[in-house]
Design a protein around this motif. Sequence first.
Motif, PDB file in Angstrom:
ATOM      1  N   VAL A 440       0.826  -0.882  -0.267  1.00  0.00           N
ATOM      2  CA  VAL A 440      -0.102   0.491   0.402  1.00  0.00           C
ATOM      3  C   VAL A 440       0.681   1.088  -0.040  1.00  0.00           C
ATOM      4  N   PRO A 441       0.731   2.095  -0.380  1.00  0.00           N
ATOM      5  CA  PRO A 441       1.335   3.629  -0.597  1.00  0.00           C
ATOM      6  C   PRO A 441       0.933   4.135   0.949  1.00  0.00           C
ATOM      7  N   MET A 470       6.496  13.092   2.810  1.00  0.00           N
ATOM      8  CA  MET A 470       7.050  12.338   2.054  1.00  0.00           C
ATOM      9  C   MET A 470       6.094  11.150   1.330  1.00  0.00           C
ATOM     10  N   MET A 471       7.066  10.341   0.399  1.00  0.00           N
ATOM     11  CA  MET A 471       5.563   9.728   0.162  1.00  0.00           C
ATOM     12  C   MET A 471       6.204   8.147  -0.297  1.00  0.00           C
ATOM     13  N   LEU A 472       5.611   6.848  -0.553  1.00  0.00           N
ATOM     14  CA  LEU A 472       6.168   5.876  -0.758  1.00  0.00           C
ATOM     15  C   LEU A 472       5.217   5.026  -1.038  1.00  0.00           C
ATOM     16  N   ASN A 502      -1.963   9.390  -5.479  1.00  0.00           N
ATOM     17  CA  ASN A 502      -2.691   9.184  -6.970  1.00  0.00           C
ATOM     18  C   ASN A 502      -1.650   8.807  -8.429  1.00  0.00           C
ATOM     19  N   LEU A 503      -1.121   9.918  -8.220  1.00  0.00           N
ATOM     20  CA  LEU A 503      -0.827  10.138  -9.648  1.00  0.00           C
ATOM     21  C   LEU A 503       0.906   9.270  -9.430  1.00  0.00           C
ATOM     22  N   LEU A 504       1.269   8.923  -8.397  1.00  0.00           N
ATOM     23  CA  LEU A 504       2.596   8.399  -8.199  1.00  0.00           C
ATOM     24  C   LEU A 504       2.313   6.940  -8.292  1.00  0.00           C
ATOM     25  N   MET A 505       1.546   6.273  -7.825  1.00  0.00           N
ATOM     26  CA  MET A 505       0.936   5.201  -7.889  1.00  0.00           C
ATOM     27  C   MET A 505       0.787   4.852  -9.446  1.00  0.00           C
ATOM     28  N   ASN A 506      -0.701   5.419  -9.690  1.00  0.00           N
ATOM     29  CA  ASN A 506      -0.331   5.634 -11.662  1.00  0.00           C
ATOM     30  C   ASN A 506       0.602   5.334 -12.264  1.00  0.00           C
TER      31      ASN A 506
END
Length: 758
Positions: A440-441, A470-472, A502-506
Motif C-alpha cells: 500500500v502507498p 514524503m510519499m512511498l 494517486n498520480l504516483l501510484m498510477n
Amino acid sequence: MKTRAGLSPPRLLNIDWILKSVSALSDLTATIFDAADLLQQAARMLAANFNLAAVEIYTLDEDNDRLVQMACSANTPAAARITAPLKRTSAADEEPPWFVEAVQTASPRLETGLPPAESTVAARAGLAMPLVLMERAIGLLLFYATEADAFSEDMLPPANALAMQLVVAVQNTRLLKATEAQTRRLGVLTEMGAVLSVTTELDEAFQTAAHYIKQVLAVEHICLIRLGETAADLFEVIAATAGPEFPLPVGKKMPLPDTTIDAAIQGKEVVAVAALSELKQWDARRLAEYGLASAMVAPLVTGWHAVGAIGVFCSHPRRFSADERDLMMQIASLIGATLENLRLFGQVHATLTRTQALHQVTHLLMSADARTFDLQDVVEAARQALFADTFTLMLFDAVKKEVTQVLRATELSPEVAGADHWPYQLLWQGLKGYVLENCVPVLLPKITRENARQSAEEQQDRQERGIGSMMLAPVFHGDQLMGLSIVENLLDNPDFVEEDINLLMNMVSQIALSIENRRLFEQMQRRSTQLVLAAEVGTVAATTLNTRQLLQRVVDMTKSRFGLYHAHVYLIDENGDTLILAAGAGDIGRQMVEQRWQIPIYKPNSLVARAVRIRKGVIVNNVAEEANWFQNPLLPLTRSEMAVPMIMSNRVLGILDVQSEQAGYFAEDDIHVHTTLAAQIAVALEHARLYKQAQTRVRREQILREVTDQVWAASDVDTVMRVAVRELNRVFGRRAFLRLDDLDETSGGNSASNTEGH
C-alpha cells in the motif's frame, strides 16, 4: 610664481576693465562647458585684466565641509593644489586658512599684510569673495596682490560683480554636468529595464542589474536579498558580487530584526549609510569588520508587498547624494518588477513543466515501443511531474533477496538527498517495510514529523536531512513485487497531497508494466544477439588467421554484444596440464594477459578448470554462495560466471569464460549458445594453426630452393658446405654443423673437414 617688477596696482576700480571682464566671463560661460577648463581660463583672465599677482577659485566638495582649489592663475600643479577644511573637528586637525571665514559667513574678507607663506604666490594682500547662490556659499574667488594695501573696501562691489558672474558660470557647468549625468542614468535605466524585461533566470537578472548599477553608482559590491518564505523574520542573500568571503554569505538564512535591511523594508525607502562602523545594527558591524565603509539599501516592493532588498557597498566612507538615493530607488523598482515577473513566469513555467513531464512519462510508459525506454528518464520525468526534490526508485529480486537497480532523480546535494541504496533486508524494516508487506502507498505531510510506523533511524535521518513531506509506494506487477518508490520534499517546499499519491501510484504501476515488457524484450533480444554474435564469430574465424587478433576480437565482441562485465579465453599449454590466459576483454583483460595468468587444470575451486575436466559448460549464478570461489581482485564486481570448453576433434583446446555483474544472469540457454561460440572459436584456432603450418612449410620449401640454387652455383666443396650451414641456421633458427669425412685414395690417408655455422 614670481611677481613682475613694477607691477601696477590692481585695476579693480576701473569700470572699463570690470565691464570687459564681466563680458569675457560671459563669453567663457557660453563657449566652455568643462568646469575645470572654464575656471582655469577665468582665473588667468582675471589675473591679467586686473594686474593681480594671482587669482584662485575654490568650490565646496560633495560633503560641503571642505574647499577644493579648482583653478589658479599661477599654474600650480594639480597635485599641489589646496584643499582646506571649513572647521576643525579635533585638536589634531589642521587650522583652516584665513579665507575660509568668507565661505563660512558668506561675506567678503580683506587681508592686508599677508605673510608670503599664507598664499601660493609671493603676495602680501588678499581679497576673498564668496561665490554665493541663494544665500549659501558654494565656493570662493580669491585675489592676491604684491602690495600690502592693494585692496580696499571700495573694491568689494566690483569684485562681487565678478564673483556673481562666476557663480553663474559654476552653476551652469554644474547644471550641465548634472543634466548629462541624469541623461546618462536615464539611458542606463532604460537599457537596464529593457534587458531585465526579457530575463527569465534570477542569476541572469542579478548579473544584469549589477552590471548597470556599477555604471551609474560607482560601487564595489552588490547583493540581492530575499525575505524568508516560511519565516518572516529571516532573510537570505541569494546573489552577491563580493565572492564567497562576503560577510553576509549567499544561501544562508539570517535574522532580519535589527538590520539595515529591516529598516529599509519597514520604511519602504532607501537607507544610506555614510559610515557603517558608527551603526549598532549587527549586519552593519559585520560589514564594517569586512572592510566596507558605506552602503545603500533599497527595498524590493512588488505591489504593496516587500519581498526583499538590494544593497550596494563601498570600501571608503561616502555620503550618497539625494540623486543617487532616488536612482537607487528606481533601480530597486525595476528589480522588484523583474522579480515579480520571474515569479509569475515561474508559475507558468511550473505548470507547463508538469504538463510536459506528465506527457513525457505517459509517452515513455504507454507507447508501443516502451520496451526500449530509458528508466532514468522516466524517473526524472516523474520527479518533475510531482514537483519533488527527490524521486528514488529501487528495484529488487524478491527470490534472490537483493536490490538489483537503484535510480534517483534529484537536484539536491548527496548529503541532503541521503542514501541512494539500502541493503535488501533493511527495506523490510520500519515504514518502508510496512509499505512493502502490505503493498500500500503512504503519504506523510511535513507537519507530521513523527509516524508510528517509522523506525527511529528513519525519523532521525528525515530530521537530519530536513525532509518534510514524503510519499512511498510499492512497485508491483500482478502478484510480483518488484521494488519501492520514495518521493521527498524539503521542509521549505509544499506538502504532497492526495492527488500526488494517486498520480504516483498510477506512474509506478505503469513503470512496473514497462519493466516487465522490457524484461521480456531483453530476453528475446539477448537470444537474438547471441545468434547474431555466433554468425559474426564465424565471419571473424573465416577472415582472421592471426591467433592473438582472433581471440582478442572474439572476447571484445562477446563482452560488448552480450552486455557482460568481462570475457576472456584460456588455452591449454603444450603439456596439457595448465590453462594460460590468451585474451581478455578491455584494459583489465590485457593487463591480465601481460601478467600471464595461469590456472592448473586440476585446481579444485576453479570454475574454468572444472569445465575442462568435465568437458561441458558450467554456471555459477551467485559467486558469493560458491564455496572456495576465487575472487579475482581485478574483477571485483563479478556476481555470475559461466565457462564453456572449446573442443575440436574431441580435444579440449581451451575455455571461453564470461562474467556478469548481475546475480542469476546466466541460464541453460546461454550454455548452448556459448558452447556453439566456443566450438567456432576452436575451429578458428585450428584453421589458424593449419594456416601457420602451411606458411612455415611454404617458407622452408622456398629456402630449400634458394639453398639448392646457391649450392649448384658454388665452385668448390668448402663454399658448398658454408652455404649449406648458413641456410640451415636461418631455416631452423639454431646453430648448424656439417662434418664431412672423405678417403683420399691417392695418398692412402684420411681427410676430414669440420664446418660450423655462425
